[in-house]
Design an enzyme around this catalytic site. Structure first.
Site, PDB file in Angstrom:
ATOM      1  N   GLN A 154       1.092   6.989  -3.426  1.00 15.76           N
ATOM      2  CA  GLN A 154       0.986   7.276  -4.856  1.00 15.76           C
ATOM      3  C   GLN A 154       0.215   8.596  -5.032  1.00 15.76           C
ATOM      4  OE1 GLN A 154      -0.031   3.858  -7.378  1.00 15.76           O
ATOM      5  NE2 GLN A 154       0.282   2.523  -5.620  1.00 15.76           N
ATOM      6  N   HIS A 205      -0.147  10.335   4.475  1.00 10.44           N
ATOM      7  CA  HIS A 205       1.266  10.304   4.108  1.00 10.44           C
ATOM      8  C   HIS A 205       1.747  11.661   3.608  1.00 10.44           C
ATOM      9  CE1 HIS A 205       5.060   8.497   3.037  1.00 10.44           C
ATOM     10  NE2 HIS A 205       4.958   8.926   1.802  1.00 10.44           N
ATOM     11  N   LYS A 240      21.417  11.806   3.736  1.00  7.02           N
ATOM     12  CA  LYS A 240      22.186  11.167   2.670  1.00  7.02           C
ATOM     13  C   LYS A 240      23.217  12.161   2.142  1.00  7.02           C
ATOM     14  CE  LYS A 240      18.778   7.827   1.005  1.00  7.02           C
ATOM     15  NZ  LYS A 240      17.975   7.379  -0.162  1.00  7.02           N
ATOM     16  N   ARG A 290      26.346  12.911  -0.528  1.00  2.53           N
ATOM     17  CA  ARG A 290      27.027  12.485  -1.757  1.00  2.53           C
ATOM     18  C   ARG A 290      28.526  12.383  -1.508  1.00  2.53           C
ATOM     19  NH1 ARG A 290      25.814  15.725  -7.199  1.00  2.53           N
ATOM     20  NH2 ARG A 290      23.769  14.865  -6.707  1.00  2.53           N
ATOM     21  N   THR A 328      13.885   1.111   5.855  1.00  2.00           N
ATOM     22  CA  THR A 328      14.381   2.463   6.140  1.00  2.00           C
ATOM     23  C   THR A 328      14.621   2.675   7.628  1.00  2.00           C
ATOM     24  OG1 THR A 328      13.263   3.386   4.206  1.00  2.00           O
ATOM     25  CG2 THR A 328      13.858   4.922   5.959  1.00  2.00           C
TER      26      THR A 328
END
Length: 325
Positions: free
Chosen positions: A106, A139, A201, A203, A235
């Site tokens: 976050q 992170h 990824k 499209r 993942t």
């Protein structure tokens, strides 16, 4: 009037990190200071140091994670209370050692009306009295700027590299599970003289339906997926299945933080992953242990960093500058 002062190193630990802190102290050849920590009937935590820490260089070790008896939030509050106790006991310098820094994901507002909890946590430690922060594989690098004071950002890469090199695997491919981890994966490829592959990824149509594809040659090769943490395992398991479908002969997952929330262990156990190697930044409770898991320790790295901070020497030199990413 002149006064000769000698610095004194003192290390204390929260309940989530007792075993890890003992390993760090063994590396340094010092004793882990006794700390009396208990919970009142309503759950509030109470801390009292068994010995005087006035004028000392205090390192408070506490990883932000669940352990046998408490949650991640319990661990964070406990460490905050320990910092406050050290400040009020007149410690000269207080370093928060959080091998795993909580709320690190976050670190920005992804949409409206959201907090930046990683910044809030840094502010709370500063308000409690911490003068320095030390953590392993944050992170995101920007968290270093959230704390108003020096931050020592360590990396577990040396111990993970040592383990991977011991496997003596031929035709090694380092795999980034997404575009965001490519930079870290590239560092592994350079140091292991391996090739790089990326789970990408793509499209497929104007409706933004995407499919994952492998960019790079993995057919018949040993693939190592590198990431800073495994949480639920979704993942990394999906990436492993895709690698296996593309002909990978062996799939290894290498991660710093073994969060292993919810279905993670079951997913990893039943996945195409042949081995999971992680570090001991988080306490591995019984439910998190399984046959495929290999654990390497970052206690020597944390011990070296504590020694450098105490002696006012360079921390980045421990890693040859490779931690500054």
């Amino acid at each position: 009037m002149k006064q000769q002062t000698n610095k004194e190193l003192r290390i204390v630990a929260g309940r989530s990190s007792d075993a890890f802190a003992a390993s760090v102290c063994a590396e340094l050849g010092v004793q882990l200071d006794k700390t009396d920590i208990e919970n009142f009937a309503n759950g509030e935590v109470h801390v009292r140091y068994a010995h005087s820490i006035r004028g000392c260089d205090a390192f408070i070790i506490g990883t932000h994670a669940e352990w046998e008896g408490g949650s991640i939030n319990d661990a964070i509050v406990e460490q905050l209370v320990m910092v406050d106790a050290a400040k009020r006991a007149s410690a000269k310098r207080i370093t928060v050692v959080a091998p795993f820094y909580g709320y690190a994901r976050q670190d920005r507002k992804a949409s409206g009306r959201e907090p930046i909890s990683a910044r809030l946590l840094a502010d709370m430690f500063r308000a409690a009295g911490a003068t320095r922060l030390l953590s392993v594989d944050l992170h995101s690098g920007q968290i270093q700027g959230f704390f108003d004071g020096p931050v020592d950002h360590l990396t577990a890469m040396p111990v993970l590299l040592e383990f991977l090199q011991s496997l003596e695997a031929d035709d090694l491919v380092i795999v980034s599970p997404d575009a965001g981890r490519v930079k870290v994966a590239e560092r592994y490829t350079n140091l292991l003289h391996a090739d790089l592959a990326i789970v990408h990824k793509r499209r497929e149509n104007s409706n933004e339906v995407s499919a994952k594809v492998i960019v790079g040659d993995v057919d018949g090769r040993t693939c190592v997926i590198v990431d800073d943490m495994i949480d639920t395992g979704g993942t990394i398991v999906a990436a492993a299945e895709l690698l296996a479908a593309n002909g990978a002969s062996r799939v290894i997952a290498a991660t710093t933080h073994a969060v292993f929330s919810g279905p993670a262990v079951e997913r990893l156990r039943n996945s195409a992953i042949d081995m999971v190697v992680c570090t001991d930044t988080l306490p591995l409770t019984k439910r998190k242990l399984f046959e495929k898991l290999q654990v390497v320790s970052v206690a020597p790295i944390v011990a070296q960093a504590i020694s450098a901070v105490f002696e006012d020497t360079s921390v980045s030199e421990i890693f040859g500058g490779e931690n500054l990413v």
